[in-house]
Structure formats: structure tokens, C-alpha cells
Design an enzyme around this catalytic site. Structure first.
Site: not given
Length: 688
Positions: A105, A125
Site C-alpha cells: 500500500e 490481509e
């Protein structure tokens, strides 16, 4: 600036170095100085471009999970990425090793990404019961397309540099020095002017997704088909859908809300528990870093049946040379043929290439001569579960195996110390209990005998890692950890049927809890004859199951068991004959039938299992409660989203379980309900 962030300069390009060993996790100690450095460089007129690079063996491999559950500290990762994205100068991420989760990210917050050839990127995640919470679900679809992004996010699997380039997740693969090429790339972009469009403002791929929402929904349905009651894959899908339908700021805000909801929920707590539990399980008393594993290149397998063939495939898949032994050529060829058939099935499903199939088959050869095992580094016995048969095998292996070879038994119940005593080298003997199908199932119970040498345990752990297994070291007892607890769980299965439950009502209570299948579906799949033989050897009976076996109803393989299976089908269909048989047995035994609900079913099956887990801890058969969780999640289908039986018991209330065990012990007088001393202690402490 803190030691975790530094900067070097090369002709107007600032290289921001992140250094937070071992994996540059994005904890506050890294975020705060990085944010300060980016603010400084944004305002610096002498800085024309910025490269983000990492020291050590990897780029940023993710967030700092240890911060979860603690009060947030500014700046957050979204704050850092928002600042990075606001810089008008070209920014480049130089990725080596892994850029995962928050690390990827962060890279998505840069205008450009260059990767080393061996780099991997991804958003895993979901494997921790989360979704990317720092813009990953909003930015990645704008780079690679919504459907492609969804596949990466919901699977949680990282992709290599070559695939990332093909998708559009990175802009180039470095051919030489990564940082030097990233600097040159950044300088060229700075000299070229602009504009340098942030990923968040790129609309082409999102507009294409808006124009074909039906295709996205088809992809979403397929991606979440195997979610098995987990919430995170569904939330990931929702977040990517939001990236298509909402304004970027709205999609980011909703992504963060869902991230926090998941982070604070039971599912993520359970999956994070398992994440750490699997890493803790390889820490074994007496096997420190100073204990060297023996090298294993050539593995022998005694037995070419279902288990032996699967074990052979597991080692061949791990790149090792394998010799499979059978007593006769007909059995050997049948076993080798099944191995080839299994690999061919993988090719037809697209999970294995023809080239890889041939390479793996080339590593496996068969023999009927024990002397062909003489140069093996590890020999695994996978023969019939009968001590006399094991004795013959190990006495023969003791004759032919070279000095230093590890001798392993795949026994699932028998006394490993007795097996080791059949040799003159008990220190070289260890249990390697694989789970069927052995080339697929992740769990490997490593059974530590009384005289198993530390280096033999180290070898078993090393081999497990090499073939992609999740190892748990356990002690010697009947059934070790998994099967011993399974025996306790199924102790009351027949009683439930005789007192009023049906196979389908019991199984529904389990699947509603989150199990992939219930106990009667499972025994039909495995074969009723297996447990029948075990009962007969132990002098035990099960009125309903024994009657079915006497009729030749062994489950799916015969088309009838506790359920009926239409020809060629695997779907269980309730069988009126079986229900009549159960009722007849109840009358015969003088048992008055009554309605039995799901709560009672779970109390009388799962609570005894947890009680047995407490006894296992009490006896030192398992080192930690979390080891038991790793066994049950990876080997027996316990729902991952509930963290394993011992973790679930702690969250559910050990005191509540104790009270109900005491109640059922009072009602039935059965030993399976007698509370273990460790359970009583754990109830008082509210923890294991």
C-alpha cells in the site's frame, strides 16, 4: 530523524531509506520519521524526485501486527500514504524481497514502482481476517482493473515481479542495481516534466469496471465461493466494489471503517492467534539454533498405498528424490499408477503444468528390494496400522539403512517408543504423522519419542518446512494430539443418535458452527470400515455403525453409510433405512428417544474434545494450547475463523465449559465428561 529513516542524495534525487529490522514493519517507530522526512522533502526545492527504498533483506513486508489492539499513534499509515501521494514531484518505490500488505500500500502511494526480479507484491490481509486498510482496495483496482485486483486481494496470495508487471501493478523490473535504476527512472520522470498522476486519480480501469459491473459480480461470486463462513473475503469484495461505485474519498473512508470493524472482531483475533501460533509451534524445547538438522536429499517410503503414495508426492513436490518400496510388483505398480493419476488430475485442473508433472514423476522410482533404501537420508514407514507389521518393517530398515539415516513412522495411534525399540538406533526414530491426502493436507504431527535425538527433531522440522507442511511436535500417547481428541469428540456420537438425534441434525450443528462437514459425513468419506476395524482390535462396539458395517455399508465408496449416495455422487442424502435402524436400536437398548437441539449436540461433542485437550496439556503431550489449535485447524477442519478449539474455548468461556461438563458427568457418569485438572485450573484463571 530516527535511525529507522535516513536519506541519501544523487543529483537531485532523494533516496529515502527505511531500516526497521527484520522486515521493515510499518510500526510507529518507522511511520513517524518517514512522515517527517516526506514533509521535509516535499518542501525542499533541491529535491526533484524521491525514491523509497529499504535496507535489509526485504522491502516493507507489512504492518506491525503487535500494535493491533493498542491506542492508535499518529501518523497512521493512511496519513503517511496521503502525504506521499500529495507530493508533486515524481516518487518511485524500489521494491526488493516482499512488498506485502501495508508495504505494498505504501508502494501504491508512489507514482511509480520498480521491482527486483525476485520481488513479490501482494495484499495478504484477508489471511488475518482483515482487508487492506490503507487504500489497497481503492488504489490497486485503478492500476490493474477491479476484477484482477479482487483476485489478488481475496486470495491473499502474493504475485511475483513478472506477473505484477503483466498486471500493471509495477512499472518495470530492474535488470541490474535496483536502487540505481530507480534513481535513473525517477530523474528521467522529473526531467520529463509532468503531470505525475497519483494512482488514486487514475480513472481508466475504474471506468471500464463501471461499464461492465456484471463481469465484476461474476468474478466476486467465484472469488468468495469458498469463504466458508469467513467475513473478511466478503468485506474485501465490498471494498473493491466501493472503489468502482464511490468517489475515492468515500471508498477510502468506508475501507477504513471496515478495516477497524474486522480488526476488532472475533474472526481477525482468531486468525492472528493462528498466525503467531504456527510460528510458535516450531520452537521446541531442547532443539535450539545450535542443533543442526541432518541433510535430506533422498527419501525412502515403505508402502505405496494411499498414504505412502501421498507422502511420496509431498517429498517429490519439495524437490527431493524418492524411492517407494512395496512387497510385490503388482502393488507397487498400482501405487505408482495412482501417483501418476493424481498428478494428471492436477494438470487437468490447471494447478500443475505438464512440465512440472513430468519433473516430479521423474523424482520418484519404485522398488521391491529393501537394499535400495540403503542410501536414503530419511525413510518413512507408511504400512498397515498394526504393531506386528510395523515391527517387521523397522527390523528390516535397521538392517539396511545407513548410519545416521532418520527412520520415521507414519503411525497415527501406535506407541512410537515401542516401534523405536524394534531397532538398535532408537535415537534415530521419530514419528511423522501425515494427514490424508498427504500431498495436500498441511499438518504434520512430529512425534517425539523418549529417545528421539534433538538433531532428528531438527531434521523433521527442517523437512516439514521444505515440503510446505505446518509442523507441530507432540509426545507419545494413543492417538497423539489430533486423533486422541477426535476419539473424545466422537465418544457421544452414537449416544446422540440413540437418544433422538439424526445423522443430519448432528452434522448440521457442526456445519452451522463452521466445520466443513459434520462427523457422520466425515466417517462416510473416510470409510466406516476403518473405524470398525479399530473398534474390533480394541474390543469396542458402536451399535449403529457396527450394524451398517455388517451390511457392507461403508460410506461413499459403497454408496451407503450413514447417508445414501446416488451413483457417482458425493452429496449425502438422508436415508430412511438408517433412521429406522437407529430407532430399532434405541428400542432394543431400552432408550427413550427425545428431541435434541444443536446446543446439546455441541456440548456433548466439542466440550469433551476440549477437556481432552486440557488432559493433553496436563500430561505434556502438547507444549502449548496454541499447538493444539494448529493441529486442529490444519489437520481436522476446525474453522480457522474461530482460531482452534483451545482458543475458542477461552473466548467462549472455559468456566462455562467446565460447568456443562460437570452437569453431563452428573447425568451420565461417563469418564469423557469428568473435568481434567488442567481445565479446572484454566477455568479459574480464564486462560490456558
Amino acid at each position: 530523524m530516527a535511525d529507522t529513516v535516513s536519506v541519501t542524495r544523487q543529483d537531485g534525487v532523494a533516496v529515502v531509506w527505511l531500516d526497521n529490522p527484520p522486515v521493515n514493519a510499518l510500526g510507529h517507530a518507522l511511520r513517524q520519521p518517514l512522515h517527517a522526512m516526506l514533509e521535509k522533502l516535499r518542501a525542499d526545492a533541491d529535491t526533484a524526485a524521491i525514491v523509497i527504498a529499504c535496507k535489509g533483506r526485504t522491502f516493507v513486508a507489512g504492518a506491525d501486527i503487535s500494535e493491533f489492539g493498542q491506542p492508535p499513534k499518529a501518523p497512521s499509515l493512511p496519513d503517511v500514504i496521503a502525504l506521499l501521494e500529495s507530493i508533486g514531484k515524481p516518487t518511485v518505490a524500489a521494491i526488493h524481497g516482499n512488498a506485502l500488505g501495508g508495504g505494498f500500500e505504501l508502494a501504491l502511494g508512489c507514482h511509480y514502482r520498480i521491482a527486483a526480479p525476485d520481488a513479490r507484491v501482494g495484499l495478504p490481509e484477508v489471511t488475518l481476517g482483515l482487508l487492506p486498510g490503507a487504500g489497497g482496495t481503492v488504489r490497486l483496482p485503478r492500476l490493474v482493473g477491479a476484477r484482477e485486483a479482487l483476485g489478488v486481494i481475496v486470495s491473499g496470495k502474493p504475485v511475483n515481479a513478472e506477473k505484477a508487471l503483466a498486471l500493471g501493478a509495477i512499472d518495470a523490473i530492474a535488470e541490474g542495481d535496483l536502487v540505481a535504476e530507480a534513481v535513473s527512472f525517477a530523474r528521467a520522470r522529473a526531467e520529463g516534466g509532468g503531470p505525475h498522476v497519483p494512482v488514486l486519480k487514475r480513472e481508466e480501469k475504474i471506468e471500464a469496471a463501471r461499464n461492465d459491473l456484471d463481469a465484476f459480480e461474476e468474478t466476486a461470486k467465484a472469488a468468495t465461493a469458498n469463504a466458508r463462513g469467513l467475513t473478511a473475503p466478503l468485506r474485501c469484495t465490498e471494498a473493491v466494489r466501493n472503489a468502482i461505485l464511490l468517489e475515492p474519498s468515500q471508498a477510502l473512508a468506508r475501507e477504513r471503517e471496515m478495516f477497524v470493524e474486522l480488526r476488532d472482531g472475533e474472526e481477525s483475533a482468531a486468525l492472528r492467534h493462528l498466525f503467531f501460533a504456527e510460528r510458535e509451534a516450531v520452537k521446541v524445547e531442547g532443539v535450539g539454533k545450535d542443533v543442526a538438522a541432518r541433510p535430506v536429499r533422498h527419501v525412502g517410503i515403505v508402502g505405496a498405498g494411499t498414504m505412502g503414495g501421498g507422502i511420496a508426492m509431498a517429498f517429490a513436490n519439495g524437490g527431493m528424490r524418492v524411492t517407494v518400496l512395496e512387497v510385490g510388483d503388482e502393488a507397487l505398480q498400482r501405487g505408482l499408477g495412482q501417483i501418476e493419476k493424481n498428478y494428471a488430475g492436477s494438470v487437468s485442473r490447471g494447478s500443475l503444468s505438464e512440465k512440472d508433472k513430468l519433473a516430479r514423476l521423474a523424482r520418484i522410482r519404485g522398488t521391491t528390494d529393501y537394499t535400495d533404501m540403503s542410501d536414503c537420508d530419511l525413510i518413512v514407514e507408511a504400512v498397515f496400522e498394526e504393531m506386528g507389521v510395523k515391527r517387521k518393517v523397522f527390523e528390516k530398515l535397521d538392517e539396511v539403512a545407513r548410519d545416521g539415516a532418520v527412520l520415521a513412522s507414519n503411525t497415527s495411534y501406535l506407541d512410537l517408543d515401542a516401534i523405536a525399540a524394534f531397532t538398535k538406533r532408537p535415537s534415530d526414530v521419530v514419528g511423522l504423522h501425515f494427514f490424508s491426502p498427504a500431498h495436500v493436507m498441511r499438518l504434520l504431527e512430529i512425534v517425539r519419542g523418549e529417545r528421539t535425538a534433538p538433531e532428528v527433531l531438527a531434521t523433521a522440522l527442517s523437512v516439514a518446512k521444505a515440503i510446505g507442511k505446518t509442523p507441530v511436535v507432540v509426545g507419545v500417547c494413543d492417538g497423539f494430539v489430533g486423533n486422541r481428541m477426535l476419539a473424545a469428540r466422537r465418544e457421544e456420537n452414537e449416544a446422540l443418535l440413540l437418544e433422538g438425534a439424526s445423522p443430519s441434525s448432528v452434522d448440521k450443528a457442526f456445519t452451522d458452527f463452521g466445520w466443513p462437514m459434520g462427523p457422520f459425513q466425515m466417517v462416510d468419506l473416510a470409510g466406516l470400515d476403518i473405524s470398525w476395524r479399530h473398534r474390533q482390535s480394541q474390543g469396542l462396539t458402536a451399535p449403529v455403525a457396527d450394524s451398517l458395517c455388517e451390511l457392507g455399508y461403508f460410506g461413499q465408496k459403497t454408496g451407503r453409510g450413514f447417508y445414501r449416495y446416488d451413483e457417482g455422487a458425493r452429496k449425502p442424502v438422508p436415508d430412511p433405512f438408517v433412521e429406522e435402524l437407529i430407532e430399532a436400536k434405541s428400542r432394543e437398548l431400552g432408550i427413550e428417544r427425545r428431541a435434541i437441539g444443536a446446543e446439546e449436540i455441541l456440548e456433548r461433542t466439542m466440550y469433551p474434545m476440549i477437556n481432552e485437550g486440557a488432559r493433553i496439556l496436563e500430561e505434556g503431550i502438547a507444549a502449548r494450547a496454541s499447538d493444539i489449535d494448529v493441529v486442529w485447524v490444519n489437520g481436522y477442519g476446525f474453522p480457522r475463523g474461530k482460531g482452534g478449539p483451545m482458543f475458542w474455548a477461552r473466548r467462549h468461556g472455559i468456566d462455562k465449559i467446565l460447568a456443562r461438563l460437570e452437569y453431563w458427568h452428573g447425568v451420565t457418569g461417563k469418564p469423557v465428561y469428568r473435568p481434567a485438572r488442567k481445565l479446572v485450573e484454566a477455568a479459574a484463571a480464564a486462560s490456558w
